[in-house]
Motif scaffolding. Structure first.
Motif, mmCIF file in Angstrom:
data_model
loop_
_atom_site.group_PDB
_atom_site.id
_atom_site.type_symbol
_atom_site.label_atom_id
_atom_site.label_comp_id
_atom_site.label_asym_id
_atom_site.label_seq_id
_atom_site.Cartn_x
_atom_site.Cartn_y
_atom_site.Cartn_z
ATOM 1 N N ARG A 132 0.808 -1.228 0.000
ATOM 2 C CA ARG A 132 0.000 0.000 0.000
ATOM 3 C C ARG A 132 0.836 1.271 0.000
ATOM 4 O O ARG A 132 0.427 2.309 0.497
ATOM 5 C CB ARG A 132 -0.991 0.011 1.172
ATOM 6 C CG ARG A 132 -1.974 -1.135 1.095
ATOM 7 C CD ARG A 132 -2.811 -1.309 2.330
ATOM 8 N NE ARG A 132 -3.503 -2.571 2.265
ATOM 9 C CZ ARG A 132 -2.966 -3.737 2.609
ATOM 10 N NH1 ARG A 132 -1.736 -3.783 3.066
ATOM 11 N NH2 ARG A 132 -3.633 -4.855 2.475
ATOM 12 N N VAL A 133 2.024 1.154 -0.564
ATOM 13 C CA VAL A 133 2.896 2.331 -0.715
ATOM 14 C C VAL A 133 2.895 2.703 -2.197
ATOM 15 O O VAL A 133 2.927 1.830 -3.065
ATOM 16 C CB VAL A 133 4.327 1.991 -0.246
ATOM 17 C CG1 VAL A 133 5.281 3.154 -0.550
ATOM 18 C CG2 VAL A 133 4.331 1.666 1.244
ATOM 19 N N CYS A 134 2.863 4.022 -2.467
ATOM 20 C CA CYS A 134 2.854 4.462 -3.865
ATOM 21 C C CYS A 134 4.251 4.334 -4.470
ATOM 22 O O CYS A 134 5.244 4.687 -3.834
ATOM 23 C CB CYS A 134 2.375 5.903 -3.965
ATOM 24 S SG CYS A 134 0.601 6.042 -3.751
ATOM 25 N N GLN A 135 4.304 3.836 -5.678
ATOM 26 C CA GLN A 135 5.549 3.697 -6.419
ATOM 27 C C GLN A 135 5.387 4.411 -7.755
ATOM 28 O O GLN A 135 4.276 4.566 -8.257
ATOM 29 C CB GLN A 135 5.861 2.211 -6.684
ATOM 30 C CG GLN A 135 5.910 1.347 -5.452
ATOM 31 C CD GLN A 135 7.138 1.615 -4.595
ATOM 32 O OE1 GLN A 135 8.064 2.320 -5.019
ATOM 33 N NE2 GLN A 135 7.151 1.092 -3.377
ATOM 34 N N PHE A 136 6.520 4.807 -8.332
ATOM 35 C CA PHE A 136 6.468 5.319 -9.703
ATOM 36 C C PHE A 136 7.813 5.079 -10.368
ATOM 37 O O PHE A 136 8.842 4.988 -9.695
ATOM 38 C CB PHE A 136 6.072 6.797 -9.747
ATOM 39 C CG PHE A 136 7.006 7.732 -9.014
ATOM 40 C CD1 PHE A 136 8.085 8.322 -9.671
ATOM 41 C CD2 PHE A 136 6.792 8.036 -7.675
ATOM 42 C CE1 PHE A 136 8.931 9.188 -8.996
ATOM 43 C CE2 PHE A 136 7.631 8.897 -6.998
ATOM 44 C CZ PHE A 136 8.713 9.486 -7.661
ATOM 45 N N ARG A 137 7.759 4.933 -11.675
ATOM 46 C CA ARG A 137 9.004 4.778 -12.438
ATOM 47 C C ARG A 137 8.808 5.366 -13.826
ATOM 48 O O ARG A 137 7.679 5.494 -14.323
ATOM 49 C CB ARG A 137 9.437 3.315 -12.492
ATOM 50 C CG ARG A 137 8.508 2.383 -13.214
ATOM 51 C CD ARG A 137 9.097 0.955 -13.203
ATOM 52 N NE ARG A 137 8.144 -0.023 -13.710
ATOM 53 C CZ ARG A 137 7.940 -0.269 -14.999
ATOM 54 N NH1 ARG A 137 8.590 0.430 -15.932
ATOM 55 N NH2 ARG A 137 7.069 -1.196 -15.380
ATOM 56 N N HIS A 138 9.955 5.720 -14.389
ATOM 57 C CA HIS A 138 9.940 6.354 -15.714
ATOM 58 C C HIS A 138 9.591 5.332 -16.788
ATOM 59 O O HIS A 138 10.012 4.179 -16.713
ATOM 60 C CB HIS A 138 11.321 6.964 -15.986
ATOM 61 C CG HIS A 138 11.392 7.714 -17.266
ATOM 62 N ND1 HIS A 138 12.244 7.390 -18.280
ATOM 63 C CD2 HIS A 138 10.679 8.779 -17.706
ATOM 64 C CE1 HIS A 138 12.075 8.230 -19.290
ATOM 65 N NE2 HIS A 138 11.131 9.080 -18.971
ATOM 66 N N LEU A 139 8.821 5.731 -17.767
ATOM 67 C CA LEU A 139 8.497 4.855 -18.900
ATOM 68 C C LEU A 139 9.292 5.303 -20.117
ATOM 69 O O LEU A 139 9.145 6.446 -20.572
ATOM 70 C CB LEU A 139 6.995 4.941 -19.214
ATOM 71 C CG LEU A 139 6.013 4.292 -18.250
ATOM 72 C CD1 LEU A 139 4.585 4.650 -18.647
ATOM 73 C CD2 LEU A 139 6.205 2.785 -18.211
ATOM 74 N N GLN A 140 10.104 4.382 -20.638
ATOM 75 C CA GLN A 140 10.761 4.673 -21.916
ATOM 76 C C GLN A 140 9.705 4.622 -23.016
ATOM 77 O O GLN A 140 8.598 4.114 -22.814
ATOM 78 C CB GLN A 140 11.865 3.638 -22.183
ATOM 79 C CG GLN A 140 12.984 3.636 -21.150
ATOM 80 C CD GLN A 140 13.837 4.917 -21.162
ATOM 81 O OE1 GLN A 140 13.770 5.698 -22.116
ATOM 82 N NE2 GLN A 140 14.612 5.138 -20.111
#
Lengths: 301, 269
Positions: free
Chosen positions: B207-215
């Protein structure tokens, strides 16, 4: 069958559940994983009008272990705007999920003309406003299928239109609608300081049989007036008022509200223990209190 | 309704009209023509500060909500500029919501329209913070394990469609706001870029927000399958604009595997 008789009673409030705290996100972990003497928790209903995630997860975990009361701040029972059915639908969905022991809000208005003040604005205390409230409370209780409990609010203004004392107004609404009352002793103190009401007179005359919960909180004192900030420890004078209320009405589920400058969980637990000590003489005496039949005077007129 | 009750409730409506108008006027930093009428309705022993306590609380509370919801924006703008923008928003956006969680929904677009050198980046940073909030408290749903994918019959692969977890969002950043957010969070930000960047956000198993860059290729694939609900075959066709035909199968397999590992997939059909 009267409106009050048709209502589903708040389960378990006839039994004394003990002493609780307002549940705040900063304390989720402590509540679940550390040993503590808190008997039950109250949550702000609107904070859980979200679909999921950590807040809803923790609420469900805590509900599995403790009784939970839902306390709303946006019902706006006293507004002249129509009831907000979308809001009530969200509240009902939360009630169905949480199965709270008490569902409460405030005897006030918060919205008008489609706008929301996010404040608990006082009402004029008139017979006509009593009728207005009874009609709306009946609608809300019918919609939710259960009794609601409404809190006396702190105020910084009073209206010339008022023809009733605040306690008369609250009694009349509760008697006419079958709603319960949530007695906030800090608000009584605030209104004594700001508006000159007589706190003892209030306690002597409010009908105890309607009271299902007690709130105690801190305030900010500015000398000529005080503000109900819930951001500080409870003052001695409010503890004393609580003691008087507890003596008079018997064991009523009681909790501390702290909404700002929130300290460590252990600090609030200590304050809750202090609150217990003010209640102890009444509990030790085995006084069931009761139902407003107890009419001894507290010293006011 | 008896006439007396109707008459008193007209009085209540009158009081509520003037009180709300007073609160909204004073939130704009101006005196209110409604104050005199309200004073007439009050008892003589009401505290002289009474109405000001309510008007102060209205504006202060809403600014505080914006500040609490947008910690990084507040840090980046500084208290004075943030307060100025937030006060302007409160003045021009009377609250119509019951839950303060939603009060700032219009704050990003409000910031974008300001004539200020920091407006565009502030708006993007604000929108990114709100997108994280939306992911944080979106609905719960099951997440499929990767073995559901490996167990799929060969003939089902071309028509495979995904249903993403409700928390999944794609954020398009035109002002390197995410990089700014990362730097303020103590992590190295992405290299400055004049190009539009796409980010994948979601709430993970804990339940922790994650994000990552999309190529570029993964962005095309994810918007095709995750957002537009295209089949795997149609997604592969779209990827022809970004990848060579020989690359597509392996690349799609890798993307799909990662989406399952990240817990982004709630269902397949």
């Amino acid at each position: 069958m009267t409106q009050a008789e048709r209502l589903v009673p708040n389960p378990s409030v006839t039994d004394f559940a003990g002493f609780g705290l307002g549940l705040r996100p900063a304390h989720f972990h402590d509540v679940l994983h550390n040993s503590h003497p808190v008997d039950w928790f109250e949550v702000i209903s609107e904070n859980f009008f979200v679909a999921g995630g950590k807040p809803r997860y923790y609420l469900s975990q805590i509900r599995e272990r403790y009784p939970v009361a839902l306390h709303g701040v946006s019902l706006s029972i006293g507004t002249r705007d129509p009831l907000d059915l979308a809001y009530l639908g969200q509240l009902k969905a939360l009630i169905d999920e949480v199965k709270p022991v008490i569902v409460s809000d405030h005897m006030c208005w918060t919205s008008g003309g489609g706008h929301n003040s996010h404040d608990l604005l006082p009402l004029p205390y008139t017979e006509e406003v009593v009728v207005h409230l009874i009609e709306r409370i009946n609608q809300v209780q019918d919609f939710l299928g259960r009794q609601i409990v409404l809190e006396n609010v702190s105020a910084y203004v009073a209206f010339q239109q008022s023809e009733l004392q605040e306690w008369e107004f609250l009694n009349a609404v509760a008697n006419g609608s079958g709603c319960g009352l949530l007695l906030d002793v800090n608000n009584i103190y605030v209104n004594e300081r700001n508006l000159g009401i007589n706190a003892s007179n209030f306690l002597n005359n409010i009908e105890g049989r309607h009271i299902q919960q007690i709130h105690v909180a801190g305030h900010s004192d500015y000398g000529s007036y005080v503000i109900d900030t819930h951001d500080a420890p409870i003052r001695p004078e409010v503890f004393e008022l609580f003691r008087a209320a507890f003596e008079r009405f018997g064991p009523i589920n009681t909790m501390i509200e702290r909404d700002d400058h929130i300290p460590e969980f252990a600090v609030l637990v200590d304050e809750l223990n202090q609150l217990r000590s003010y209640a102890a003489p009444s509990l030790d005496a085995g006084d069931a209190g009761d139902a407003g039949q107890n009419r001894e005077q507290l010293g006011g007129s | 309704m008896p006439a007396r009750i109707e008459s008193s409730l007209v009085g209540l409506e009158h009081l509520q009209h003037h009180m709300m108008a007073f609160l909204l006027d004073t939130a704009q930093g101006t005196s209110s023509s409604h104050e005199a009428e309200l004073q007439r309705l009050l008892t003589a022993d009401s505290p002289p500060e009474g109405l000001q306590i309510y008007s102060h609380a209205y504006g202060t509370r809403l600014v505080e909500v914006l500040r609490n919801d947008h910690e990084k924006l507040y840090s980046w703008l500084g208290s004075e500029l943030f307060e100025s923008f937030a006060r302007s928003y409160v003045a021009s956006h009377p609250s119509t919501v019951r839950s303060l969680r939603h009060y700032g929904a219009g704050f990003p677009s409000f910031l974008a329209e300001l004539e200020h050198p920091k407006a565009e980046r502030a708006a993007q940073l604000c929108l990114f913070e709100r997108t994280l909030m939306d992911a944080y408290d979106s609905a719960s749903a099951p997440r499929l394990a990767a073995d559901r994918l490996t167990a799929l019959a060969p003939e089902r692969w071309p028509v495979l469609k995904l249903r993403c977890h409700p928390s999944v969002r794609v954020f398009t950043d035109t002002a390197t706001a995410v990089s700014l957010w990362q730097e303020m969070n103590g992590a190295p930000g992405s290299p400055p870029s004049s190009e539009v960047q796409h980010w994948l956000l979601w709430r993970d198993h804990s339940r922790v927000c994650q994000f990552r860059h999309l190529q570029a290729a993964e962005y095309v694939a994810f918007t095709a399958m995750g957002t537009s609900h295209l089949t795997l075959a149609d997604t592969a066709e779209r990827l022809l604009e970004t990848l060579s035909a020989e690359q597509i199968a392996a690349q799609l397999q890798q993307f799909l595997g990662q989406w399952f590992v990240d817990g982004l997939v709630s269902d397949i059909n």
